[in-house]
Design a protein around this motif. Structure first.
Motif, PDB file in Angstrom:
ATOM      1  N   ASN A 235       0.839  -1.222   0.005  1.00  0.00           N
ATOM      2  CA  ASN A 235      -0.046  -0.293  -0.049  1.00  0.00           C
ATOM      3  C   ASN A 235       0.901   1.187   0.109  1.00  0.00           C
ATOM      4  N   ILE A 236       0.676   2.295  -0.872  1.00  0.00           N
ATOM      5  CA  ILE A 236       1.219   3.409  -0.998  1.00  0.00           C
ATOM      6  C   ILE A 236       0.347   4.539  -0.432  1.00  0.00           C
ATOM      7  N   ILE A 237      -0.931   4.483  -0.603  1.00  0.00           N
ATOM      8  CA  ILE A 237      -1.955   5.508  -0.344  1.00  0.00           C
ATOM      9  C   ILE A 237      -3.181   4.867   0.069  1.00  0.00           C
ATOM     10  N   GLN A 257      -4.729   9.071   2.715  1.00  0.00           N
ATOM     11  CA  GLN A 257      -3.688   9.384   3.283  1.00  0.00           C
ATOM     12  C   GLN A 257      -2.427   8.505   2.700  1.00  0.00           C
ATOM     13  N   SER A 258      -1.372   9.416   2.186  1.00  0.00           N
ATOM     14  CA  SER A 258      -0.214   8.698   1.479  1.00  0.00           C
ATOM     15  C   SER A 258       0.845   8.337   2.709  1.00  0.00           C
ATOM     16  N   ARG A 259       1.358   7.459   2.197  1.00  0.00           N
ATOM     17  CA  ARG A 259       2.764   6.844   2.997  1.00  0.00           C
ATOM     18  C   ARG A 259       4.134   7.923   2.530  1.00  0.00           C
ATOM     19  N   THR A 260       5.053   8.139   3.407  1.00  0.00           N
ATOM     20  CA  THR A 260       6.224   8.559   2.884  1.00  0.00           C
ATOM     21  C   THR A 260       6.993   7.731   2.010  1.00  0.00           C
ATOM     22  N   ARG A 261       7.638   8.316   1.160  1.00  0.00           N
ATOM     23  CA  ARG A 261       8.453   7.432   0.238  1.00  0.00           C
ATOM     24  C   ARG A 261       9.525   6.594   0.849  1.00  0.00           C
ATOM     25  N   VAL A 280       3.550  -5.205  -6.212  1.00  0.00           N
ATOM     26  CA  VAL A 280       2.315  -4.312  -6.696  1.00  0.00           C
ATOM     27  C   VAL A 280       2.158  -3.249  -5.730  1.00  0.00           C
ATOM     28  N   LEU A 281       2.384  -2.089  -6.214  1.00  0.00           N
ATOM     29  CA  LEU A 281       1.951  -0.759  -5.454  1.00  0.00           C
ATOM     30  C   LEU A 281       0.411  -0.400  -5.492  1.00  0.00           C
ATOM     31  N   LEU A 282      -0.250  -0.369  -4.408  1.00  0.00           N
ATOM     32  CA  LEU A 282      -1.780  -0.221  -4.365  1.00  0.00           C
ATOM     33  C   LEU A 282      -2.176   1.043  -3.772  1.00  0.00           C
ATOM     34  N   GLY A 283      -3.226   1.375  -4.365  1.00  0.00           N
ATOM     35  CA  GLY A 283      -4.068   2.693  -3.942  1.00  0.00           C
ATOM     36  C   GLY A 283      -5.161   2.804  -4.619  1.00  0.00           C
ATOM     37  N   GLN A 284      -6.434   3.239  -3.946  1.00  0.00           N
ATOM     38  CA  GLN A 284      -7.482   3.318  -4.329  1.00  0.00           C
ATOM     39  C   GLN A 284      -7.475   4.424  -5.681  1.00  0.00           C
ATOM     40  N   ASN A 285      -6.944   5.174  -5.361  1.00  0.00           N
ATOM     41  CA  ASN A 285      -6.469   6.210  -6.561  1.00  0.00           C
ATOM     42  C   ASN A 285      -5.146   6.538  -6.347  1.00  0.00           C
TER      43      ASN A 285
END
Length: 526
Positions: A235-237, A257-261, A280-285
């Motif tokens: 998850n990234i966001i 809510q974004s995670r820090t890089r 696989v980097l995940l985010g709803q958007n």
């Protein structure tokens, strides 16, 4: 913590609410405390103290009955110290389940499958979690049908079984779910996935916990227990700020809510060290990544930041939003060698009026331009999408615009659905609902077109060599293995899974089908 407890004259009922003093974002919906008595009245009247005096082996002395008091055949007691997570839903749910599993194992629980004999279908875990999706109505129906067995086990062993419902249905249904299945001990929204162990501590005290209020998602202290040994979901966001009129996600998963890089790269390095070759980097958007951070960040720069992690061979991501997808991102994906040639960009409808009423924020023409940019920068890329038919008020002509868009783009895959009203969404109460028979016909038509295009897109690979990451053996033919190409197509070929598992191989395609390829391995794996 303030604990709101409800007492019954005959037995103790689990507490219903928890709030944090002085913090506006609470763990649990304290406002529902007054209504909890209704839930208490519906819950089982078996005393938890009755069972604690019994040996686990003799625990079936509690008379097994269903919710109507009818006798039921006894189920074996749960295997103490074990957990079982049933995931119903999308990739985001899978990632949340991995986080919950990591937290449970850190707390001392072990997976149920490690303690049962092969073929034992009646064994039950001490902690049972249903991680749910609310995008479609069928997902909720599936949850309630699956809850039946574990609710029955909970009635037989009330102090031994801990029954939890997590995810979007828990967030949306809330107390309605507790009234329908009062045996549930714990409801937790997606934002509480990494806090499940602490919430279960409250359940241990005989409380019923309802944790769905918004809160800031903290970085996990425990490592996820990953279900796949090939692909790591990261998850990234979290959350979504869009307000599509058909969608429950903003209500279920909260604001973005974004995670820090730095935190994301640390997790990528961790999974690389564990032997994973694909992430696989995940985010709803996912295109919204970083706009809530200060200083602001963006997804294109994040891809470049994690690209050079040693050991990672492939990077995929999902899901893009046409409103925010940029030419810079598409170009960068083509330039970065580890980013696979696969784009998932939902279009939902090909008609501008329907898109406006959906509050999607783009036009069909903008989507066509995005597809053209993908074809320009990455000609061999596959494009998949999501589409809804039968949205309220959709006319036959407007539906034909959707088919026309599909003909123009020619997708490799379209995940389709007939519109179904979802709770807490504006479109659910509109008086322009489309007849079910019409929706069914349109769904059949769009699915047939999807198959036609998918077969055509697969056919272009005939005779070509594709790179495949081997995932396992073909369950229908043990002599074959399977994996995915860089375009995310399933590929089957003869091979020894023991030698090829988690290896990259070249496969020459000699047979194509709509959604899969078959071929022969060439050269040595690496």
């Amino acid at each position: 913590w303030h604990l709101f407890r409800v007492e019954d004259a005959e037995h103790r009922v689990r507490s219903h609410s928890i709030t944090r003093k002085g913090v506006p974002r609470s763990w649990v919906n304290a406002a529902s405390a007054a209504e909890s008595s209704a839930v208490a009245a519906a819950s089982t009247s078996t005393s938890t103290d009755e069972l604690t005096s019994l040996d686990i082996v003799n625990a079936t002395a509690v008379k097994p009955v269903d919710e109507f008091g009818r006798p039921q055949p006894p189920l074996p007691p749960p295997i103490m110290g074990t957990y079982n997570i049933v995931t119903l839903g999308c990739q985001m749910n899978m990632a949340d389940s991995e986080r919950m599993a990591g937290a449970l194992e850190k707390a001392g629980y072990v997976p149920l499958e490690t303690r049962v004999q092969e073929g034992d279908t009646e064994a039950g875990a001490e902690v049972v979690v249903f991680n749910t999706c609310a995008i479609r109505e069928k997902a909720e129906e599936k949850l309630y049908s699956r809850l039946g067995l574990e609710a029955a086990r909970k009635r037989m062993y009330p102090s031994l079984v801990k029954l939890a419902v997590a995810g979007c249905v828990a967030q949306n249904e809330g107390e309605r779910l507790l009234r329908r299945v009062p045996e549930v001990d714990l409801l937790l929204g997606p934002q509480y996935a990494n806090r499940i162990a602490a919430l279960l501590d409250e359940v241990e005290l005989g409380r019923q916990v309802y944790a769905t209020d918004p809160l800031h998602i903290m970085e996990d202290v425990s490592r996820p227990r990953r279900d796949s040994q090939i692909t790591a979901w990261i998850n990234i966001i979290y959350g979504c700020n869009e307000r599509c009129t058909y969608c429950v996600v903003p209500n279920a998963r909260g604001l973005e809510q974004s995670r820090t890089r730095e935190a994301i790269r640390a997790e990528v390095e961790q999974v690389a060290a564990e032997g994973y070759r694909e992430i696989v980097l995940l985010g709803q958007n996912i295109d919204a990544y970083g706009r809530d951070l200060r200083p602001r960040d963006n997804f294109t720069d994040l891809l470049e930041y994690v690209h050079d992690v040693p050991g990672i061979e492939r990077i995929r991501y999902a899901t893009s939003h046409p409103r925010y997808m940029t030419e810079r991102l598409i170009q960068k994906c083509a330039e970065l060698s580890k980013v696979t040639e696969y784009f998932h960009v939902p279009f939902q409808s090909g008609n501008d009026k329907v898109l406006r009423e959906m509050s999607r924020g783009y036009t069909a023409e903008r989507f066509r331009r995005i597809a053209a940019l993908i074809r320009h920068y990455s000609p061999d890329a596959s494009i998949s999408a999501d589409a809804i038919v039968g949205f309220p008020g959709e006319s036959e002509e407007e539906f034909q615009d959707t088919l026309a868009l599909m003909e123009h783009v020619e997708f490799d895959q379209v995940h389709t659905a007939a519109y179904s009203p979802r709770p807490h969404t504006p479109a659910a109460v509109w008086d322009t609902q489309v007849d079910e028979e019409v929706k069914s016909r349109r769904l059949h038509e769009i699915n047939e077109l999807t198959k036609t295009h998918a077969a055509r897109r697969s056919a272009r690979m005939l005779g070509r060599v594709v790179e495949v990451l081997v995932e396992g053996s073909n369950p229908k033919n043990p002599a074959e293995v399977f994996g995915r190409s860089r375009q995310n197509r399933l590929v089957f070929f003869e091979g020894d899974v023991e030698k090829l598992w988690n290896k990259l191989v070249n496969v020459r395609v000699n047979e194509t089908m709509a959604f899969r390829l078959r071929g022969e391995m060439e050269g040595e794996p690496w």
